[in-house]
Design a protein around this motif. Structure first.
Motif, mmCIF file in Angstrom:
data_model
loop_
_atom_site.group_PDB
_atom_site.id
_atom_site.type_symbol
_atom_site.label_atom_id
_atom_site.label_comp_id
_atom_site.label_asym_id
_atom_site.label_seq_id
_atom_site.Cartn_x
_atom_site.Cartn_y
_atom_site.Cartn_z
ATOM 1 N N ASP A 1 43.912 57.108 44.775
ATOM 2 C CA ASP A 1 42.660 56.818 43.594
ATOM 3 C C ASP A 1 44.016 56.998 42.259
ATOM 4 O OD1 ASP A 1 44.707 59.335 43.881
ATOM 5 O OD2 ASP A 1 42.465 60.718 44.173
ATOM 6 N N THR A 2 44.745 57.051 42.587
ATOM 7 C CA THR A 2 46.137 57.259 40.981
ATOM 8 C C THR A 2 46.089 55.251 40.785
ATOM 9 O OG1 THR A 2 48.162 58.109 42.308
ATOM 10 C CG2 THR A 2 48.213 57.392 40.504
ATOM 11 N N ASN A 3 45.896 54.268 41.311
ATOM 12 C CA ASN A 3 45.903 53.320 40.603
ATOM 13 C C ASN A 3 44.379 53.198 40.425
ATOM 14 O OD1 ASN A 3 48.343 52.918 40.028
ATOM 15 N ND2 ASN A 3 48.556 51.805 42.609
ATOM 16 N N ARG A 4 43.459 53.274 39.385
ATOM 17 C CA ARG A 4 42.206 53.282 39.662
ATOM 18 C C ARG A 4 41.614 51.937 39.304
ATOM 19 N NH1 ARG A 4 40.733 58.586 40.615
ATOM 20 N NH2 ARG A 4 41.688 59.846 39.295
ATOM 21 N N HIS A 5 40.770 51.904 39.317
ATOM 22 C CA HIS A 5 40.091 49.793 39.188
ATOM 23 C C HIS A 5 39.979 50.233 37.204
ATOM 24 C CE1 HIS A 5 38.171 46.340 38.643
ATOM 25 N NE2 HIS A 5 36.930 47.296 37.837
ATOM 26 N N ARG A 6 40.899 48.341 36.923
ATOM 27 C CA ARG A 6 41.207 49.172 35.443
ATOM 28 C C ARG A 6 40.147 47.389 35.799
ATOM 29 N NH1 ARG A 6 45.845 51.672 32.576
ATOM 30 N NH2 ARG A 6 44.851 52.069 31.101
ATOM 31 N N GLN A 7 39.656 47.159 34.170
ATOM 32 C CA GLN A 7 39.118 46.007 33.943
ATOM 33 C C GLN A 7 40.266 45.210 33.357
ATOM 34 O OE1 GLN A 7 37.573 43.740 35.114
ATOM 35 N NE2 GLN A 7 37.255 42.315 33.655
ATOM 36 N N CYS A 8 40.808 44.605 32.318
ATOM 37 C CA CYS A 8 41.803 43.985 31.679
ATOM 38 C C CYS A 8 41.666 42.641 30.804
ATOM 39 C CB CYS A 8 43.164 44.553 31.403
ATOM 40 S SG CYS A 8 44.434 44.205 30.308
ATOM 41 N N THR A 9 40.565 42.034 30.101
ATOM 42 C CA THR A 9 40.597 41.332 29.147
ATOM 43 C C THR A 9 40.804 41.119 27.483
ATOM 44 O OG1 THR A 9 38.468 41.004 30.428
ATOM 45 C CG2 THR A 9 38.845 39.829 28.529
ATOM 46 N N ASP A 10 42.050 40.343 27.340
ATOM 47 C CA ASP A 10 42.470 40.613 26.193
ATOM 48 C C ASP A 10 42.517 39.510 25.791
ATOM 49 O OD1 ASP A 10 43.827 41.679 23.843
ATOM 50 O OD2 ASP A 10 46.096 42.796 24.865
ATOM 51 N N PRO A 11 41.761 38.179 24.435
ATOM 52 C CA PRO A 11 42.249 37.357 24.203
ATOM 53 C C PRO A 11 43.888 37.294 23.120
ATOM 54 C CG PRO A 11 40.343 38.262 23.515
ATOM 55 C CD PRO A 11 40.896 38.842 24.168
ATOM 56 N N LEU A 12 44.373 36.156 23.706
ATOM 57 C CA LEU A 12 45.948 36.100 23.187
ATOM 58 C C LEU A 12 46.371 36.119 21.570
ATOM 59 C CD1 LEU A 12 48.340 35.724 26.258
ATOM 60 C CD2 LEU A 12 47.466 37.816 25.247
ATOM 61 N N THR B 1 45.654 31.330 26.157
ATOM 62 C CA THR B 1 44.555 31.344 25.315
ATOM 63 C C THR B 1 43.868 33.071 25.584
ATOM 64 O OG1 THR B 1 42.820 30.251 26.319
ATOM 65 C CG2 THR B 1 44.134 29.299 24.790
ATOM 66 N N THR B 2 43.661 33.338 27.047
ATOM 67 C CA THR B 2 42.913 33.856 28.074
ATOM 68 C C THR B 2 43.944 34.483 28.827
ATOM 69 O OG1 THR B 2 40.966 33.113 26.837
ATOM 70 C CG2 THR B 2 41.108 35.142 28.025
ATOM 71 N N LEU C 1 54.571 19.757 35.350
ATOM 72 C CA LEU C 1 53.041 20.328 36.504
ATOM 73 C C LEU C 1 52.235 20.197 34.512
ATOM 74 C CD1 LEU C 1 54.369 23.515 38.093
ATOM 75 C CD2 LEU C 1 53.151 21.218 39.084
ATOM 76 N N ASP C 2 51.113 20.519 34.166
ATOM 77 C CA ASP C 2 50.097 19.969 34.196
ATOM 78 C C ASP C 2 48.369 21.606 34.599
ATOM 79 O OD1 ASP C 2 48.856 20.475 31.726
ATOM 80 O OD2 ASP C 2 47.887 17.999 32.347
ATOM 81 N N PRO C 3 48.924 22.487 34.738
ATOM 82 C CA PRO C 3 47.940 23.023 35.170
ATOM 83 C C PRO C 3 46.534 23.762 34.509
ATOM 84 C CG PRO C 3 50.035 24.595 34.793
ATOM 85 C CD PRO C 3 50.669 22.795 34.371
ATOM 86 N N GLN C 4 45.304 23.383 34.397
ATOM 87 C CA GLN C 4 44.516 24.076 33.269
ATOM 88 C C GLN C 4 43.923 25.172 33.452
ATOM 89 O OE1 GLN C 4 43.650 21.530 31.205
ATOM 90 N NE2 GLN C 4 45.331 20.963 31.912
ATOM 91 N N PHE C 5 44.174 25.212 34.993
ATOM 92 C CA PHE C 5 43.640 27.100 35.260
ATOM 93 C C PHE C 5 44.901 28.025 36.159
ATOM 94 C CE2 PHE C 5 41.734 29.835 38.662
ATOM 95 C CZ PHE C 5 41.060 30.268 37.877
ATOM 96 N N MET C 6 45.395 28.780 36.166
ATOM 97 C CA MET C 6 45.726 30.032 37.358
ATOM 98 C C MET C 6 45.317 30.789 37.837
ATOM 99 S SD MET C 6 50.250 28.646 35.384
ATOM 100 C CE MET C 6 49.918 27.610 34.514
ATOM 101 N N GLU C 7 45.428 31.229 39.242
ATOM 102 C CA GLU C 7 45.289 32.240 39.718
ATOM 103 C C GLU C 7 46.308 33.139 40.573
ATOM 104 O OE1 GLU C 7 41.495 32.102 40.917
ATOM 105 O OE2 GLU C 7 41.109 33.273 42.597
ATOM 106 N N SER C 8 46.315 34.107 40.559
ATOM 107 C CA SER C 8 47.658 34.784 41.059
ATOM 108 C C SER C 8 47.173 36.232 41.923
ATOM 109 C CB SER C 8 48.706 36.170 39.955
ATOM 110 O OG SER C 8 49.609 36.456 40.045
ATOM 111 N N HIS C 9 47.162 36.118 42.830
ATOM 112 C CA HIS C 9 46.695 37.423 43.599
ATOM 113 C C HIS C 9 48.252 38.042 44.266
ATOM 114 C CE1 HIS C 9 42.702 36.188 44.392
ATOM 115 N NE2 HIS C 9 42.912 35.450 44.149
#
Length: 104
Positions: free
Chosen positions: A93-104, A81-82, A38-46
């Motif tokens: 409501d225990t698992n509130r909306h979280r945004q996580c953006t962290d460059p590796l 990379t990201t 495989l040579d993935p350029q983009f991955m998305e997970s749900h």
């Protein structure tokens, strides 16, 4: 890290094998893909599943994202990379909306 070092020492003393619990890596679908070039350029997970009250003290993104990252690393076989992640509470409501953006 201290606890991990103690576990490693104990395993060596007792001649046991230990591993991180990345169980998704052993999913049959992953087994099939492991032999594929495989040579993935983009991955998305749900993550879609029925609500399980186990572990509601931790945001679902933080609880499950590590498994998705492990799968992505196994499939990409290249440096990441990201990582961008977000989650939305639907049932609890225990698992509130979280945004996580962290460059590796």
């Amino acid at each position: 890290m201290e606890e991990a070092d103690r576990l490693i020492q104990l395993a060596e003393t007792k001649r046991l094998t230990i591993q991180v619990g990345h169980v998704e890596r052993f999913n049959p679908a992953m087994t099939v893909l492991s032999g594929t070039k495989l040579d993935p350029q983009f991955m998305e997970s749900h993550r879609l599943a029925p609500f399980n009250p186990r572990g509601t003290e931790v945001a679902v993104v933080l609880d499950l994202m590590i498994h998705d990252i492990d799968i992505a690393l196994a499939l990409a076989r290249s440096p990441v990379t990201t990582v961008d992640a977000s989650g939305v509470a639907v049932v609890s409501d225990t698992n509130r909306h979280r945004q996580c953006t962290d460059p590796l």
